[in-house]
Design a protein around this motif. Structure first.
Motif, short mmCIF file in Angstrom:
data_model
loop_
_atom_site.label_atom_id
_atom_site.label_comp_id
_atom_site.label_asym_id
_atom_site.label_seq_id
_atom_site.Cartn_x
_atom_site.Cartn_y
_atom_site.Cartn_z
N HIS A 1 -26.75 5.56 -3.73
CA HIS A 1 -25.41 5.53 -3.16
C HIS A 1 -25.38 4.84 -1.79
CE1 HIS A 1 -22.01 8.01 -1.11
NE2 HIS A 1 -21.43 7.08 -1.84
N PHE B 1 -7.65 11.31 -5.85
CA PHE B 1 -8.91 11.73 -5.22
C PHE B 1 -8.91 13.22 -4.87
CE2 PHE B 1 -9.51 7.14 -4.79
CZ PHE B 1 -10.81 7.05 -5.27
N ASP C 1 -10.14 10.20 5.74
CA ASP C 1 -9.79 10.03 4.33
C ASP C 1 -8.35 10.51 4.14
OD1 ASP C 1 -11.76 9.64 1.66
OD2 ASP C 1 -9.81 10.58 1.25
N ILE C 2 -7.65 9.92 3.15
CA ILE C 2 -6.29 10.39 2.90
C ILE C 2 -6.27 11.69 2.10
CG2 ILE C 2 -4.86 8.32 3.06
CD1 ILE C 2 -5.22 8.00 0.04
N TRP D 1 0.80 -1.22 0.00
CA TRP D 1 0.00 0.00 0.00
C TRP D 1 0.84 1.28 0.00
CZ3 TRP D 1 -3.88 2.84 -1.16
CH2 TRP D 1 -4.17 3.99 -0.46
N ALA E 1 -6.54 11.04 7.51
CA ALA E 1 -5.79 9.91 8.09
C ALA E 1 -5.82 8.76 7.11
CB ALA E 1 -6.39 9.48 9.43
N ASP E 2 -4.84 7.87 7.26
CA ASP E 2 -4.71 6.70 6.40
C ASP E 2 -5.33 5.49 7.10
OD1 ASP E 2 -3.90 4.58 4.82
OD2 ASP E 2 -1.81 5.21 4.70
N ALA E 3 -6.25 4.83 6.42
CA ALA E 3 -6.90 3.65 6.99
C ALA E 3 -5.92 2.53 7.27
CB ALA E 3 -8.00 3.15 6.05
N GLY F 1 -12.27 5.97 4.51
CA GLY F 1 -12.39 6.42 3.12
C GLY F 1 -13.69 7.19 2.94
N THR F 2 -13.91 8.09 3.88
CA THR F 2 -15.23 8.75 3.96
C THR F 2 -15.50 9.68 2.78
OG1 THR F 2 -16.68 9.79 5.61
CG2 THR F 2 -14.51 10.83 5.28
N PHE G 1 -8.93 -2.49 4.80
CA PHE G 1 -7.61 -2.63 5.42
C PHE G 1 -7.83 -3.51 6.66
CE2 PHE G 1 -7.11 0.90 2.62
CZ PHE G 1 -5.77 0.89 2.24
N TRP H 1 -17.16 15.55 -6.61
CA TRP H 1 -17.42 14.14 -6.28
C TRP H 1 -18.92 13.88 -6.07
CZ3 TRP H 1 -14.94 9.72 -6.65
CH2 TRP H 1 -15.43 8.61 -5.97
N LEU I 1 -17.52 2.45 2.75
CA LEU I 1 -18.40 2.45 1.58
C LEU I 1 -17.56 2.74 0.35
CD1 LEU I 1 -21.28 2.34 0.37
CD2 LEU I 1 -21.48 4.80 0.84
N ASN I 2 -17.54 1.79 -0.56
CA ASN I 2 -16.77 1.95 -1.81
C ASN I 2 -15.29 2.21 -1.49
OD1 ASN I 2 -19.32 1.82 -3.05
ND2 ASN I 2 -19.59 4.02 -2.77
N MET I 3 -14.78 1.34 -0.64
CA MET I 3 -13.47 1.55 -0.04
C MET I 3 -12.78 0.19 0.14
SD MET I 3 -11.30 3.46 1.55
CE MET I 3 -10.00 3.27 2.76
C1 LIG Z 1 -14.29 5.61 -4.09
S1 LIG Z 1 -14.03 6.86 -2.92
C2 LIG Z 1 -15.43 6.59 -1.83
C3 LIG Z 1 -15.75 7.78 -0.99
C4 LIG Z 1 -17.02 7.62 -0.15
N1 LIG Z 1 -16.89 6.55 0.80
C5 LIG Z 1 -18.20 7.44 -1.05
O1 LIG Z 1 -18.74 6.32 -1.14
O2 LIG Z 1 -18.59 8.44 -1.66
C6 LIG Z 1 -12.69 6.20 -1.98
C7 LIG Z 1 -12.17 7.18 -0.95
O3 LIG Z 1 -11.25 6.48 -0.12
C8 LIG Z 1 -10.14 7.30 0.12
N2 LIG Z 1 -9.05 6.41 0.47
C9 LIG Z 1 -8.43 5.50 -0.31
N3 LIG Z 1 -7.50 4.84 0.40
C10 LIG Z 1 -7.54 5.34 1.65
C11 LIG Z 1 -6.83 5.06 2.85
N4 LIG Z 1 -5.86 4.15 2.91
N5 LIG Z 1 -7.14 5.76 3.96
C12 LIG Z 1 -8.09 6.71 3.94
N6 LIG Z 1 -8.80 7.01 2.83
C13 LIG Z 1 -8.53 6.34 1.70
C14 LIG Z 1 -9.96 8.12 -1.15
O4 LIG Z 1 -9.24 9.31 -0.94
C15 LIG Z 1 -11.42 8.35 -1.55
O5 LIG Z 1 -11.92 9.54 -1.00
#
Ligand SMILES: C[S@@+](CC[C@H](N)C(=O)[O-])C[C@H]1O[C@@H](n2cnc3c(N)ncnc32)[C@H](O)[C@@H]1O
Length: 222
Positions: free
Chosen positions: A63, A45, A108-109, A34, A134-136, A85-86, A157, A52, A152-154
């Protein structure tokens, strides 16, 4: 023609879908890789944050349906919840609506995504809902901090989710468009990955176009 074309989701291109799926698989199968892709993921992103919500119809029934369905398996109501990944915060806001007593954190990162999410809650003197960069894969909380973790859509980890989850806490991962979602993890892979960390499946299913998986951490040992 829809009455309001601006409320139509723009599905990702085939290329975006393929790249998203590859990155998701990398997190699931080779999580130690990762850090090699984190910077590019953040930049990608960052560029999408401003539009978005319009692009993905974020916050719509479409959604959120799968996540909402997964949340119905969460009992008792959580006191502390974390959304990974909010993005622009819509899943965290759903959790806050479903569980009015819960303190909800969204991470979210992407600072730009977090900026959009923060603007939705404004000043919250009680701090019930808060968003943080923050990083998940490396969360800034000690173990056993949350009794609900959502994504959601994430990508999942697994290790870090299991670390911050309290005994008997719940995990809900959902994909708004099922296998059409770029960050989609099949339920069997979620079951395997979480089972290895002591989180057992309690439900899986579909709602609208999406899918969800719910797991629960083991009870504390006597
Ligand atoms: C596909 S988007 C989904 C956003 C939201 N959950 C939605 O459904 O609208 C994925 C999100 O995860 C974040 N992301 C990806 N890897 C991440 C990580 N390791 N830690 C935190 N955020 C992360 C991205 O920056 C992005 O905003």
């Amino acid at each position: 023609m829809p009455a309001d074309p601006s409320s139509e989701r723009q599905p990702p291109s085939r290329r975006i879908h393929a790249v998203g799926r590859a990155l998701n698989d990398l997190v699931v199968r080779f999580p130690w890789m990762w850090p090699l892709v984190r910077g590019r993921m953040r930049s990608y992103f960052e560029g999408l944050a401003a539009d978005w919500d319009a692009r993905t119809n974020a916050g719509s029934a479409e959604h959120l349906a799968a996540l909402a369905a997964g949340l119905t398996a969460v009992r008792p109501a959580p006191e502390r919840a974390l959304d990974l990944g909010t993005g622009t915060g819509e899943a965290a806001l759903l959790v806050a609506r479903e569980f009015p007593q819960a303190r909800v954190r969204g991470v979210d990162i992407s600072p730009a995504m977090i900026g959009v999410a923060r603007a939705k809650v404004g000043l919250d003197p009680e701090g019930r809902i808060a968003f943080k960069v923050a990083d998940a894969a490396d969360l800034p909380w000690p173990e056993d901090s949350f009794d609900l973790v959502t994504g959601l859509n994430m990508p999942p980890f697994f290790a870090e989710v299991a670390r911050v989850l309290r005994p008997e806490g719940y995990v809900v991962f959902a994909a708004s468009w099922g296998p059409e979602t770029p960050f989609y993890t099949p339920p069997d892979a979620l079951q395997r990955g979480f089972a290895e960390r002591g989180v057992a499946e309690v439900a899986r299913g579909s709602a609208a176009a999406g899918t969800y998986w719910v797991g629960r951490a083991a009870a504390p040992s006597p």
